[in-house]
Design an enzyme around this catalytic site. Structure first.
Site, PDB file in Angstrom:
ATOM      1  N   LYS A  22     -70.187  44.023 -51.509  1.00 60.96           N
ATOM      2  CA  LYS A  22     -71.495  44.626 -51.187  1.00 60.96           C
ATOM      3  C   LYS A  22     -71.388  45.486 -49.930  1.00 60.96           C
ATOM      4  CE  LYS A  22     -74.474  42.060 -48.732  1.00 60.96           C
ATOM      5  NZ  LYS A  22     -75.029  42.596 -47.476  1.00 60.96           N
ATOM      6  N   ASN A  23     -70.772  44.924 -48.886  1.00 57.91           N
ATOM      7  CA  ASN A  23     -70.780  45.632 -47.601  1.00 57.91           C
ATOM      8  C   ASN A  23     -69.815  46.817 -47.553  1.00 57.91           C
ATOM      9  OD1 ASN A  23     -72.785  44.002 -46.731  1.00 57.91           O
ATOM     10  ND2 ASN A  23     -71.507  42.715 -45.416  1.00 57.91           N
ATOM     11  N   CYS A 116     -84.593  40.884 -37.475  1.00 59.13           N
ATOM     12  CA  CYS A 116     -83.896  40.359 -38.642  1.00 59.13           C
ATOM     13  C   CYS A 116     -83.745  38.858 -38.449  1.00 59.13           C
ATOM     14  CB  CYS A 116     -82.546  41.049 -38.705  1.00 59.13           C
ATOM     15  SG  CYS A 116     -81.395  40.367 -39.870  1.00 59.13           S
ATOM     16  N   ARG A 121     -80.415  42.877 -33.783  1.00 57.15           N
ATOM     17  CA  ARG A 121     -79.668  43.916 -34.493  1.00 57.15           C
ATOM     18  C   ARG A 121     -80.187  45.339 -34.210  1.00 57.15           C
ATOM     19  NH1 ARG A 121     -78.477  42.068 -40.477  1.00 57.15           N
ATOM     20  NH2 ARG A 121     -76.726  43.471 -40.186  1.00 57.15           N
ATOM     21  N   ASP A 307     -69.910  36.256 -41.284  1.00 57.54           N
ATOM     22  CA  ASP A 307     -70.510  36.089 -42.612  1.00 57.54           C
ATOM     23  C   ASP A 307     -69.969  34.863 -43.361  1.00 57.54           C
ATOM     24  OD1 ASP A 307     -72.031  38.296 -42.122  1.00 57.54           O
ATOM     25  OD2 ASP A 307     -70.887  39.662 -43.388  1.00 57.54           O
ATOM     26  N   ARG A 399     -79.576  39.202 -53.091  1.00 55.42           N
ATOM     27  CA  ARG A 399     -79.238  40.455 -52.408  1.00 55.42           C
ATOM     28  C   ARG A 399     -77.731  40.691 -52.363  1.00 55.42           C
ATOM     29  NH1 ARG A 399     -82.411  41.459 -46.939  1.00 55.42           N
ATOM     30  NH2 ARG A 399     -80.889  43.126 -47.041  1.00 55.42           N
TER      31      ARG A 399
HETATM   32  C1  EPZ Z   1     -72.413  44.334 -40.742  1.00 56.23           C
HETATM   33  O1  EPZ Z   1     -73.684  44.421 -40.098  1.00 56.23           O
HETATM   34  C2  EPZ Z   1     -72.628  43.590 -42.030  1.00 56.23           C
HETATM   35  N1  EPZ Z   1     -73.582  44.310 -42.858  1.00 56.23           N
HETATM   36  C3  EPZ Z   1     -73.121  42.167 -41.737  1.00 56.23           C
HETATM   37  O2  EPZ Z   1     -73.188  41.466 -42.962  1.00 56.23           O
HETATM   38  C4  EPZ Z   1     -72.113  41.473 -40.830  1.00 56.23           C
HETATM   39  O3  EPZ Z   1     -72.604  40.203 -40.466  1.00 56.23           O
HETATM   40  C5  EPZ Z   1     -71.873  42.306 -39.568  1.00 56.23           C
HETATM   41  O4  EPZ Z   1     -71.469  43.658 -39.932  1.00 56.23           O
HETATM   42  C6  EPZ Z   1     -70.800  41.733 -38.664  1.00 56.23           C
HETATM   43  O5  EPZ Z   1     -69.594  41.613 -39.364  1.00 56.23           O
HETATM   44  C7  EPZ Z   1     -73.169  45.341 -43.588  1.00 56.23           C
HETATM   45  O6  EPZ Z   1     -72.006  45.714 -43.592  1.00 56.23           O
HETATM   46  C8  EPZ Z   1     -74.194  46.020 -44.417  1.00 56.23           C
HETATM   47  P1  EPZ Z   1     -72.654  45.197 -36.373  1.00 56.23           P
HETATM   48  P2  EPZ Z   1     -73.893  45.437 -38.892  1.00 56.23           P
HETATM   49  O7  EPZ Z   1     -73.277  46.497 -36.061  1.00 56.23           O
HETATM   50  O8  EPZ Z   1     -73.020  46.601 -39.074  1.00 56.23           O
HETATM   51  C9  EPZ Z   1     -74.661  44.511 -32.122  1.00 56.23           C
HETATM   52  C10 EPZ Z   1     -74.191  40.075 -44.600  1.00 56.23           C
HETATM   53  O9  EPZ Z   1     -74.530  38.850 -44.613  1.00 56.23           O
HETATM   54  N2  EPZ Z   1     -75.102  45.930 -32.193  1.00 56.23           N
HETATM   55  O10 EPZ Z   1     -71.187  45.143 -36.531  1.00 56.23           O
HETATM   56  O11 EPZ Z   1     -75.348  45.635 -38.757  1.00 56.23           O
HETATM   57  C11 EPZ Z   1     -75.330  43.644 -33.179  1.00 56.23           C
HETATM   58  O12 EPZ Z   1     -76.627  43.236 -32.810  1.00 56.23           O
HETATM   59  C12 EPZ Z   1     -74.470  40.947 -43.400  1.00 56.23           C
HETATM   60  O13 EPZ Z   1     -73.660  40.628 -45.572  1.00 56.23           O
HETATM   61  C13 EPZ Z   1     -75.790  46.478 -31.140  1.00 56.23           C
HETATM   62  O14 EPZ Z   1     -76.050  45.830 -30.116  1.00 56.23           O
HETATM   63  O15 EPZ Z   1     -73.353  44.584 -37.681  1.00 56.23           O
HETATM   64  C14 EPZ Z   1     -74.337  42.506 -33.303  1.00 56.23           C
HETATM   65  O16 EPZ Z   1     -74.536  41.580 -32.265  1.00 56.23           O
HETATM   66  C15 EPZ Z   1     -75.340  40.280 -42.383  1.00 56.23           C
HETATM   67  N3  EPZ Z   1     -76.194  47.807 -31.229  1.00 56.23           N
HETATM   68  C16 EPZ Z   1     -72.981  43.204 -33.089  1.00 56.23           C
HETATM   69  O17 EPZ Z   1     -73.282  44.436 -32.420  1.00 56.23           O
HETATM   70  C17 EPZ Z   1     -75.897  48.565 -32.327  1.00 56.23           C
HETATM   71  O18 EPZ Z   1     -76.284  49.738 -32.339  1.00 56.23           O
HETATM   72  C18 EPZ Z   1     -72.229  43.539 -34.373  1.00 56.23           C
HETATM   73  O19 EPZ Z   1     -73.129  44.144 -35.295  1.00 56.23           O
HETATM   74  C19 EPZ Z   1     -75.197  47.988 -33.390  1.00 56.23           C
HETATM   75  C20 EPZ Z   1     -74.798  46.656 -33.308  1.00 56.23           C
END
Ligand code: EPZ
Length: 422
Positions: A22-23, A116, A121, A307, A399
């Site tokens: 999915k991701n 969320c 996030r 995850d 989802r």
């Molecule tokens: C991706 O989310 C995945 N989603 C998530 O999977 C996964 O948990 C996550 O990466 C971490 O591996 C998809 O790929 C669609 P990040 P993403 O930006 O990209 C902070 C699932 O269950 N951050 O790598 O949104 C953030 O808050 C889902 O399939 C900022 O502060 O995660 C987090 O603490 C849930 N500012 C950390 O970075 C930003 O602009 C990593 O988040 C962006 C992120």
């Protein structure tokens, strides 16, 4: 609304095929916004998040035909650049249209994703990077309004934190930018790697794929002649079913897996005492003599994925001793703990660390899913709980897990989907 009725404890056996990730599929679908041709994508998972993104792309003007896991998509007629609140609020990953729409059209409006279930996030890192590439961005009435009338310019982006969708968004923005973009502290996740690989195979030049420094040679704004491709296997789905085999002390085989994507998951299962037999694209898990406790810290790839945190937490309920599980990525990703406690688990939470005291027998009851991976942890626990567990709010599971109950039933689980209130 549907719920799952699971009767345990169960032994599983047999073999199932893992679906496309999915991701990976989500950014790969938005990547097609940069294509000048129709693109055929295979191994696309049949899950609700993919349907949601296709709806969004359709609203923008994309046309597609879909036959199970095969999609033919053309974005040539895209004539809208607005991702509206009604879709973005249901799926945060919609923000992946930001980079491609802005680099292709020079403007776009994307609803700001709200909070969320697993944490705040924010998308500040996506926005800051686009600004560094010359975009002008205003947040107005809950929308990110971005413009770059003369196109985006290559820049040196240094991400303060590793961000998966942030890296994918900037890679896609940089593809059509003028000049070279360097991303330092880029995500190494296989899902990001595949976006880069598809671009490279389509004639764009990206150096450093799979490392933390990506160098993207922008093509100055031309749409790309994009190759057809198959989505990589879902490493989290694979990890979840391995945990299903482990929690039920069963022997099961998964096909369509990439060992190099699940190294940290396999390492933890081995440490817990489970047997693993790896053959090309296949893994067979066999029971542990005694399940040993485990110590887990979630981190970015190639370390242990957030995850898979909830699923291993469920598994460690059956380990002999105290396991510790520290969540480093998201500040609120322990919603499953109180539900697992309702089943009888002995878990203590201190800040971002859960200590799980095992082994503890679980007894079936009603539990509520709170997010995608938390939901799968409840299903795993239910497989080994005594009696009937009803897992409510399973729209979270739909989802991201393709045909979950069909696959579990094929392995011998006693699991039925029912309608609430009937
Ligand atoms: C991706 O989310 C995945 N989603 C998530 O999977 C996964 O948990 C996550 O990466 C971490 O591996 C998809 O790929 C669609 P990040 P993403 O930006 O990209 C902070 C699932 O269950 N951050 O790598 O949104 C953030 O808050 C889902 O399939 C900022 O502060 O995660 C987090 O603490 C849930 N500012 C950390 O970075 C930003 O602009 C990593 O988040 C962006 C992120």
């Amino acid at each position: 609304m549907d719920y799952l009725e699971i009767t345990g404890p169960t032994k599983l056996s047999g073999s199932i095929a893992i679906a496309g990730a999915k991701n990976a599929a989500l950014p790969l679908l938005t990547l097609t916004l940069l294509a000048k041709n129709e693109v055929t994508i295979t191994n696309l998972p049949q899950v609700v998040d993919i349907k949601t993104l296709l709806k969004l792309l359709g609203n923008l003007g994309a046309t597609y035909t879909r036959n199970e896991g095969t999609l033919k998509i053309s974005t040539l007629n895209v004539n809208s650049t607005t991702a509206t609140y009604d879709i973005v609020k249901t799926m945060r990953a919609s923000v992946l249209v930001l980079g491609p729409l802005l680099s292709r059209f020079g403007h776009c409006e994307v609803s700001l994703p709200g909070g969320c279930a697993i944490g705040q996030r924010p998308i500040d890192l996506h926005i800051k990077a686009l600004e560094e590439m010359g975009a002008h961005i205003d947040i107005q009435a809950g929308y990110v309004k971005a413009t770059a009338p003369n196109g985006l310019k290559g820049a040196h982006i240094i991400f303060d934190k590793i961000t998966v969708t942030g890296t994918a968004n900037i890679v896609m923005a940089a593809a059509l930018a003028h000049g070279v973009t360097t991303i330092t502290n880029a995500a190494l996740e296989p899902e990001v790697v595949q976006v880069c690989e598809v671009l490279n195979a389509s004639g764009l030049r990206i150096e450093g794929i799979g490392t933390s420094e990506l160098i993207i040679h922008g093509n100055g704004g031309e749409l790309i002649d994009m190759v057809d491709f198959a989505v990589i296997p879902d490493r989290i789905e694979a990890g979840t079913y391995l945990c299903a085999g482990a929690i039920t002390q069963s022997t099961i085989t998964l096909t369509n897996v990439r060992h190099d994507h699940i190294g940290a998951i396999l390492a933890k299962l081995t440490q817990m005492g489970f047997g693993l037999d790896l053959k090309p694209n296949t893994v067979t898990l066999s029971p542990a003599k005694t399940i040993k406790p485990v110590s887990i810290v979630t981190q970015e790839f190639p370390a242990f994925p957030t995850d898979m945190q909830a699923q291993f937490l469920a598994l460690s309920i059956f380990a002999n001793g105290a396991s510790t599980i520290e969540e480093r990525l998201f500040e609120n990703r322990f919603m499953h703990v109180s539900e697992l406690q309702r089943l009888g688990a002995n878990i203590q939470l201190h800040g971002n660390t859960a200590t799980v005291y095992g082994p503890t027998p679980l007894n079936g009851t009603d539990v509520m899913a709170t997010d995608l991976r938390a939901s799968s942890a409840l299903v795993l626990a239910a497989l080994s709980a005594n009696g009937v567990t009803n897992v409510h709010r399973i729209y979270h599971l739909d989802r991201g897990y393709e045909k979950l109950e069909e696959k579990l039933r094929a392995l011998g689980a006693n699991i039925v989907r029912k309608k609430e209130g009937l």
